[in-house]
Design a protein around this motif. Structure first.
Motif, short mmCIF file in Angstrom:
data_model
loop_
_atom_site.label_atom_id
_atom_site.label_comp_id
_atom_site.label_asym_id
_atom_site.label_seq_id
_atom_site.Cartn_x
_atom_site.Cartn_y
_atom_site.Cartn_z
N GLU A 26 -6.38 -3.88 1.61
CA GLU A 26 -5.83 -5.08 1.00
C GLU A 26 -4.68 -5.67 1.81
OE1 GLU A 26 -4.75 -4.16 -3.02
OE2 GLU A 26 -6.61 -3.06 -3.41
N LEU A 67 -5.84 1.84 -0.50
CA LEU A 67 -5.16 0.57 -0.72
C LEU A 67 -4.99 -0.27 0.55
CD1 LEU A 67 -2.33 1.94 -3.07
CD2 LEU A 67 -4.29 0.54 -3.77
N ALA A 119 0.83 -1.21 0.00
CA ALA A 119 0.00 0.00 0.00
C ALA A 119 0.86 1.25 0.00
CB ALA A 119 -0.93 0.00 1.20
N HIS A 145 -4.49 7.94 -1.18
CA HIS A 145 -4.24 6.68 -1.90
C HIS A 145 -3.96 5.53 -0.93
CE1 HIS A 145 -4.39 8.34 -5.92
NE2 HIS A 145 -3.54 9.28 -5.58
#
Length: 211
Positions: free
Chosen positions: A82, A79, A18, A75
């Motif tokens: 995950e 991410l 990430a 961002h």
């Protein structure tokens, strides 16, 4: 050692993908080629704006760091779902608890998000204290936060082992009078970690050998 202070990002929380993905997204408009994990580790440092200047090959303009940092976090938070705990994070926390040691968590990530994420994974009960970033500038050094964290805990720094993944974690431990072990699963390459002269390990479980 009687007490362990854990780092979060890149240590207990395996978020390197990430971090790299968010960094690439921020730098894409600048025409900077995408990094993989090893390439990112080669340029990563703290304060993070120094790493950004290294990537751009120039000083940041006024206000540029703030815009890039906001973009990174936007961002990153997209991410982050995950990602998960490091493979041996839970078993290592449990092992140290069984050994009779205490442990806490100190991160330079935002405090409210940190507390929520730690609770989401059900590991908050392992920590006597969880501290994240409240008012400091994001991306800065950890030393003052470490000193404040240990003071709030009321522990003797000589009885403390800091386990983290960055040069900054080692410097923070030294600043506070504690010892450090550095883990290779995060944002800093092994060569940079070994240059500090502190123990370097490839698993969190191995870090307990130094406690």
């Amino acid at each position: 050692m009687r007490h362990i202070v854990w780092d979060w990002n890149g240590t207990l929380f395996d978020d390197i993908e990430a971090v790299v993905g968010a960094t690439n997204a921020v730098f894409e408009p600048y025409g900077v080629g995408a990094y993989d994990a090893e390439g990112f580790r080669a340029v990563y440092t703290r304060p993070i704006w120094t790493a950004y200047e290294r990537m751009l090959g120039r000083p940041l303009a006024d206000g540029e760091w703030e815009r890039m940092d906001q973009g990174f976090h936007d961002h990153y938070h997209r991410l982050m779902p995950e990602c998960g705990l490091a493979a041996d994070a839970l078993s290592t926390l449990q092992e140290w608890e069984r050994a009779g040691g205490s442990q806490s968590l100190l991160s330079m990530w935002w405090h409210e998000r940190l507390v929520a994420k730690v609770a989401e994974y059900g590991i908050d009960r392992h920590f006597t204290r969880v501290d994240g970033l409240l008012h400091s500038v994001p991306g800065g050094h950890k030393a003052e936060s470490m000193a404040a964290h240990l003071a709030a805990l009321g522990v003797d720094p000589a009885d403390v082992l800091v386990i983290g993944d960055s040069v900054d974690d080692a410097h923070a431990a030294q600043h506070a009078g504690a010892r450090a072990v550095l883990y290779t699963g995060g944002m800093t390459g092994r060569r940079d970690l070994q240059a500090l002269g502190v123990p370097v390990v490839d698993t969190l479980a191995d870090a307990l050998d130094h406690a």
